[in-house]
Each structure stands twice: as structure tokens, then as C-alpha cells.
Design a protein around this motif. Structure first.
Motif, PDB file in Angstrom:
ATOM      1  N   ALA A  52       0.569   1.860   7.886  1.00  0.00           N
ATOM      2  CA  ALA A  52       1.161   0.535   8.039  1.00  0.00           C
ATOM      3  C   ALA A  52       1.156   0.042   9.480  1.00  0.00           C
ATOM      4  N   ALA A 170       0.148 -11.702   1.174  1.00  0.00           N
ATOM      5  CA  ALA A 170       0.102 -10.514   2.027  1.00  0.00           C
ATOM      6  C   ALA A 170       0.637  -9.290   1.297  1.00  0.00           C
ATOM      7  N   ASP A 171       1.696  -9.484   0.538  1.00  0.00           N
ATOM      8  CA  ASP A 171       2.271  -8.363  -0.211  1.00  0.00           C
ATOM      9  C   ASP A 171       1.277  -7.823  -1.239  1.00  0.00           C
ATOM     10  N   LEU A 174      -1.247  -5.572   0.490  1.00  0.00           N
ATOM     11  CA  LEU A 174      -0.693  -4.264   0.838  1.00  0.00           C
ATOM     12  C   LEU A 174      -0.478  -3.397  -0.398  1.00  0.00           C
ATOM     13  N   ARG A 175      -0.071  -4.007  -1.493  1.00  0.00           N
ATOM     14  CA  ARG A 175       0.155  -3.235  -2.713  1.00  0.00           C
ATOM     15  C   ARG A 175      -1.153  -2.673  -3.287  1.00  0.00           C
ATOM     16  N   TYR A 180      -1.364   2.933   1.737  1.00  0.00           N
ATOM     17  CA  TYR A 180      -0.162   2.211   2.175  1.00  0.00           C
ATOM     18  C   TYR A 180       1.008   2.510   1.244  1.00  0.00           C
ATOM     19  N   GLN A 181       0.752   2.469  -0.043  1.00  0.00           N
ATOM     20  CA  GLN A 181       1.818   2.722  -1.012  1.00  0.00           C
ATOM     21  C   GLN A 181       2.298   4.168  -0.954  1.00  0.00           C
ATOM     22  N   ARG A 215      10.153  -5.012  -0.580  1.00  0.00           N
ATOM     23  CA  ARG A 215       9.598  -3.663  -0.551  1.00  0.00           C
ATOM     24  C   ARG A 215      10.052  -2.888  -1.780  1.00  0.00           C
ATOM     25  N   SER A 272       8.199  -8.182   6.641  1.00  0.00           N
ATOM     26  CA  SER A 272       7.127  -7.992   7.623  1.00  0.00           C
ATOM     27  C   SER A 272       5.730  -8.111   7.032  1.00  0.00           C
ATOM     28  N   GLN A 273       5.618  -8.234   5.714  1.00  0.00           N
ATOM     29  CA  GLN A 273       4.283  -8.286   5.103  1.00  0.00           C
ATOM     30  C   GLN A 273       3.394  -9.375   5.719  1.00  0.00           C
ATOM     31  N   GLU A 276       2.019  -8.008   8.942  1.00  0.00           N
ATOM     32  CA  GLU A 276       1.160  -6.825   8.852  1.00  0.00           C
ATOM     33  C   GLU A 276      -0.278  -7.157   8.482  1.00  0.00           C
TER      34      GLU A 276
END
Length: 326
Positions: A52, A170-171, A174-175, A180-181, A215, A272-273, A276
Motif C-alpha cells: 500500500a 479508487a477503492d 485497490l480491491r 493489497y488485500q 476499509r 485514503s483510497q 493511494e
């Protein structure tokens, strides 16, 4: 007459406050030490999030927040500090150096913000629908400005909808990243450990109608009628530049804003997504019509009282490599 210097008692006061700072996944990536009568805040690279935070942005923001807490605790003790960020004569892990200034009584604002340090924590659950008063909004904006940063509060559903689309996009990015997860899961726990995020502090499980992403620190069913507020107050905190020193400045400003939130009787969680994911961050900057760099986004309102996440013992964050041998 000898130059004023901090001692071990000052170091412990500063460290006890610094450890209460926020950090991504509550990773607490900092250490403190005495060095020739000054207190130094150091980056703990062993706690940098490899996936991250490969570039170290979150580490520097967290260390900046820890630095602000240390500064504030020393001022409240009557021994204020002059601060140098990323000293050129220090090794690359030194984020800030605090050197003692002239003793003086703490100001009322310093006392109020210092008292908020142990009470600050992230409120990831739904807020009440009550609006944040205009005077409180002014105080939050001034808190960021006092530390050399800016805070834009999004007003109206138009800007809020644009932000929500950026944050959700963005989320999703990341997912989709399994590494990352996995890292996120590794920093979630149920055993009361001294770092990471307890599953009891996580947000309730996401629903399709939620406006903002949360999150996934653990699955919680939300109580009936406890959906997230439909029109939250969202703030975007940023700096004029995005060099490492700007990110440390952002951390100090972030912590001053968060402590002002507590002092105003408000609650806050960080999102913060959008920071990031580089494309989302740039899209957010353009949506604000800002030439600076967004460094953190905040959701602010009124919430049920909660409790801070656990912190490491002071012995674990005090470095012992003082060149003076003390």
C-alpha cells in the motif's frame, strides 16, 4: 551557560504523545530518540507497508502526525521545540528534529489540543445526521492553514458526488489487487494486539447504496436504520507541493485538524483510497481546481463515542542509539 537540552523525561513525554498519532492500518511506523539534547522522530522502515505504501507517502504523513503530537506535548509541558524537518545533516530515516526553545507556559489552544491527543481515534461507523456548524468548519480550515497546508470542505451534493465517484473508483482498483488485500488482512486482528486495526473498530459491511468506500477490516452487520449519512461533510487536505517534506508537513497539518475535530466535539474517519491511486489523486486535484497536491481526505461529523485502537509500548518505539551515550 550551557545550551538547553531535552532529557529522557522529555523524550518519554514526547513519545507517549507521538505513539497516539494515526497511521495507515495503524502500522505505527516511527521511532524517537535523544540526539545531542534534541529529540528526533525517525521513520521505522520495518513498518512501512510494502504494497500500500511502496513510495513511503503514508509513512511520512504518519511520522509528520507523530511529530506534531510530540511538539504539542513538549509545549504543554512548558518546553516548546523548534523544529527542523528532514534535516540535511541527518541520516535518511530522520523525519524531524526537535530542539528545545525558551521555556514558557503553554497557551490555552496548546492545552486544549494536547488534552485531545489520548481521545482521538477514527470513527468508521455511520455518523448522526446533524450538520457540522459553520464555526467548527472555520476552525478546521484554520487548523490546516496554521501548519502550512490547506483544507477544502466540499459543499453541496455536486462536489460530493464527484468525490464519491473518484473514491469508489479508487477503492475498486485497490480491491482488485490480491496483494493489497492480503496486506490489509494481515493488519486486521481480533486478539487485542498492540498495532493493526481491531475488527471491532472497522466499519460495517459495505452496502450498494453507500456513498463513500470503507476499509474492510472485518465484517460487521449494521444495525437496522444505521445507514451512513446521505450527505457527509468531506474535507480534502493538501499541500502546495508533493516532495517528501510536503508529505511530512501534511502529516502535521492532518494531526492538528484531527485534534481540532476532537476539541470541537466532532468525529472523523480518513479515506485514503483516492490518494493511494495516482490517477484518482490527479482527478481529485483537478476536481478541486487546485494546483497543489491532495494528501488525505476526511469524513467529518458527529458520532457515537468509541475507543482508540491499541498502541505499542513506549519501550518499543524508543531508539537507543543516542550518540551522546545517554
Amino acid at each position: 551557560m550551557s545550551e538547553p537540552s531535552y532529557d529522557d523525561a522529555d523524550l518519554r513525554v514526547a513519545a507517549a504523545a507521538a505513539v497516539r498519532a494515526p497511521s495507515m492500518h495503524n502500522s505505527q511506523p516511527w521511532r524517537l530518540r535523544l540526539s545531542e539534547g534534541a529529540i528526533e522522530v525517525l521513520a521505522d522502515r520495518s513498518r512501512q507497508l510494502a504494497v500500500a505504501d511502496g513510495a513511503g507517502w503514508a509513512l511520512r504523513v504518519a511520522c509528520g502526525a507523530a511529530t506534531f503530537n510530540a511538539r504539542l506535548a513538549l509545549a504543554a509541558r512548558g518546553t516548546p521545540a523548534a523544529i527542523t524537518l528532514l534535516p540535511r545533516d541527518a541520516d535518511g530515516d530522520v523525519i524531524a528534529r526537535l530542539t528545545p526553545g525558551s521555556p514558557r507556559p503553554p497557551t490555552y489552544p496548546e492545552q486544549a489540543l494536547a488534552a485531545a491527543i489520548p481521545r482521538r481515534h477514527s470513527h468508521r461507523r455511520p455518523f448522526w445526521p446533524d450538520a457540522v456548524p459553520s464555526q467548527a468548519r472555520v476552525e478546521l480550515i484554520e487548523a490546516a492553514r496554521a501548519e502550512g497546508a490547506w483544507l477544502d470542505l466540499l459543499v453541496g451534493m455536486g462536489p460530493l458526488t464527484v468525490f464519491a465517484e473518484i473514491a469508489q473508483s479508487a477503492d475498486r482498483v485497490l480491491r482488485r489487487d490480491p496483494l493489497y488485500q492480503s496486506e490489509l488482512t494481515a493488519w486486521s486482528h481480533t486478539d487485542g494486539g498492540p498495532d493493526g486495526v481491531p475488527v471491532t473498530a472497522g466499519a460495517p459491511a459495505a452496502e450498494p447504496h453507500d456513498l463513500l468506500p470503507q476499509r474492510d477490516f472485518g465484517e460487521h452487520r449494521r444495525a437496522p436504520g444505521r445507514d451512513f449519512e446521505p450527505e457527509p461533510l468531506v474535507g480534502v487536505l493538501g499541500t502546495m507541493g508533493d516532495l517528501p517534506v510536503d508529505q511530512v508537513v501534511a502529516g502535521q497539518a492532518l494531526q492538528r485538524v484531527l485534534l481540532t475535530v476532537v476539541d470541537q466535539g466532532l468525529a472523523c474517519s480518513m479515506i485514503s483510497q483516492p490518494i493511494e491511486v495516482p490517477a484518482a489523486r490527479d482527478q481529485l486535484r483537478r476536481s478541486l481546481r487546485r494546483s497543489g497536491s491532495p494528501q488525505m481526505t476526511l469524513r467529518i461529523g458527529y458520532g457515537h463515542p468509541g475507543r482508540p485502537s491499541p498502541r505499542r509500548d513506549l519501550a518499543d518505539i524508543l531508539a537507543t542509539d543516542d550518540p551522546t551515550g545517554r
